[in-house]
Design a protein around this motif. Structure first.
Motif, mmCIF file in Angstrom:
data_model
loop_
_atom_site.group_PDB
_atom_site.id
_atom_site.type_symbol
_atom_site.label_atom_id
_atom_site.label_comp_id
_atom_site.label_asym_id
_atom_site.label_seq_id
_atom_site.Cartn_x
_atom_site.Cartn_y
_atom_site.Cartn_z
ATOM 1 N N PHE A 87 0.815 -1.215 0.000
ATOM 2 C CA PHE A 87 0.000 0.000 0.000
ATOM 3 C C PHE A 87 0.854 1.272 0.000
ATOM 4 N N ALA A 88 2.106 1.156 0.374
ATOM 5 C CA ALA A 88 2.978 2.333 0.441
ATOM 6 C C ALA A 88 3.138 2.939 -0.950
ATOM 7 N N GLY A 89 2.998 4.258 -1.017
ATOM 8 C CA GLY A 89 3.134 4.969 -2.273
ATOM 9 C C GLY A 89 1.829 5.225 -2.994
ATOM 10 N N LEU A 90 0.764 4.517 -2.620
ATOM 11 C CA LEU A 90 -0.540 4.745 -3.239
ATOM 12 C C LEU A 90 -1.161 6.020 -2.687
ATOM 13 N N ASN A 91 -2.066 6.605 -3.433
ATOM 14 C CA ASN A 91 -2.798 7.775 -2.958
ATOM 15 C C ASN A 91 -4.138 7.301 -2.415
ATOM 16 N N VAL A 92 -4.461 7.693 -1.209
ATOM 17 C CA VAL A 92 -5.696 7.235 -0.566
ATOM 18 C C VAL A 92 -6.932 7.705 -1.336
ATOM 19 N N HIS A 93 -6.813 8.819 -2.062
ATOM 20 C CA HIS A 93 -7.944 9.327 -2.836
ATOM 21 C C HIS A 93 -8.249 8.452 -4.050
ATOM 22 N N ASP A 98 -11.628 -1.668 -7.946
ATOM 23 C CA ASP A 98 -10.925 -2.276 -9.069
ATOM 24 C C ASP A 98 -9.466 -1.817 -9.179
ATOM 25 N N HIS A 99 -8.926 -1.255 -8.094
ATOM 26 C CA HIS A 99 -7.515 -0.865 -8.069
ATOM 27 C C HIS A 99 -6.672 -2.137 -8.113
ATOM 28 N N PRO A 100 -5.609 -2.173 -8.935
ATOM 29 C CA PRO A 100 -4.800 -3.395 -9.083
ATOM 30 C C PRO A 100 -4.256 -3.959 -7.766
ATOM 31 N N GLU A 105 -5.766 -8.470 -3.007
ATOM 32 C CA GLU A 105 -6.031 -8.703 -1.582
ATOM 33 C C GLU A 105 -7.317 -9.504 -1.398
ATOM 34 N N ASN A 106 -7.487 -10.057 -0.198
ATOM 35 C CA ASN A 106 -8.729 -10.775 0.091
ATOM 36 C C ASN A 106 -9.870 -9.778 0.328
#
Length: 160
Positions: A87-93, A98-100, A105-106
């Motif tokens: 998750f590090a580096g992703l933007n929470v917004h 459908d995010h890769p 993830e489960n």
């Protein structure tokens, strides 16, 4: 068996459960405190009644970028937080179903991540209101009250 022996076993089991539960709360407070010192923390929850529950913490910078993520998932009091570097580096917004990264993830982790995003966005807008869940006993009382009102309105409509 002696009733006192069974009572002693139950008491010891309760004390062990209480001790391990306190250790789990201390683990949450330690991880949350460490992340909070680095900035905002988005907390996503997916409570489990029968299935395992999930708590996901995102350390978020001012731009919404996730700096660090840790997750606790499990059904027992032995569950502990584990780093989730994907998750590090992703933007929470930009998180979506459908995010890769979320597709890998489960289901419980996806739900917790989307809950963290939802709460973060509401807090960011300034209109977040914590809602307390209704206990099952209170919920049953509300359902009975609604049924009573429904029956009363049916009878008053017929008599008019």
């Amino acid at each position: 068996m002696n009733i006192f022996f069974l009572g002693a076993i139950a008491l010891v089991a309760y004390i062990v459960q209480m001790f391990l539960g306190l250790k789990q709360i201390k683990n949450f407070n330690t991880v949350y405190g460490r992340m909070r010192r680095n900035g905002k923390v988005a907390i996503g929850r997916r409570p489990g009644k029968i299935a395992s529950g999930t708590i996901l913490l995102f350390s978020v910078d001012a731009t919404g970028k996730i700096k660090e993520a840790e997750m606790m998932q499990g059904t027992s009091i032995l569950a502990r937080f584990k780093p989730r570097p994907q998750f590090a580096g992703l933007n929470v917004h930009e998180l979506s179903e459908d995010h890769p990264v979320l597709l890998k993830e489960n289901k419980l982790t996806r739900q917790a991540a989307l809950n963290a995003q939802e709460v973060y966005l509401k807090v960011e807008k300034g209109n977040y209101q914590e809602t307390k869940p209704v206990s099952p006993v209170m919920n049953l009382g509300l359902q009975l009250s609604l049924m009573k009102q429904s029956v009363q309105t049916k009878f008053t409509k017929r008599s008019v």
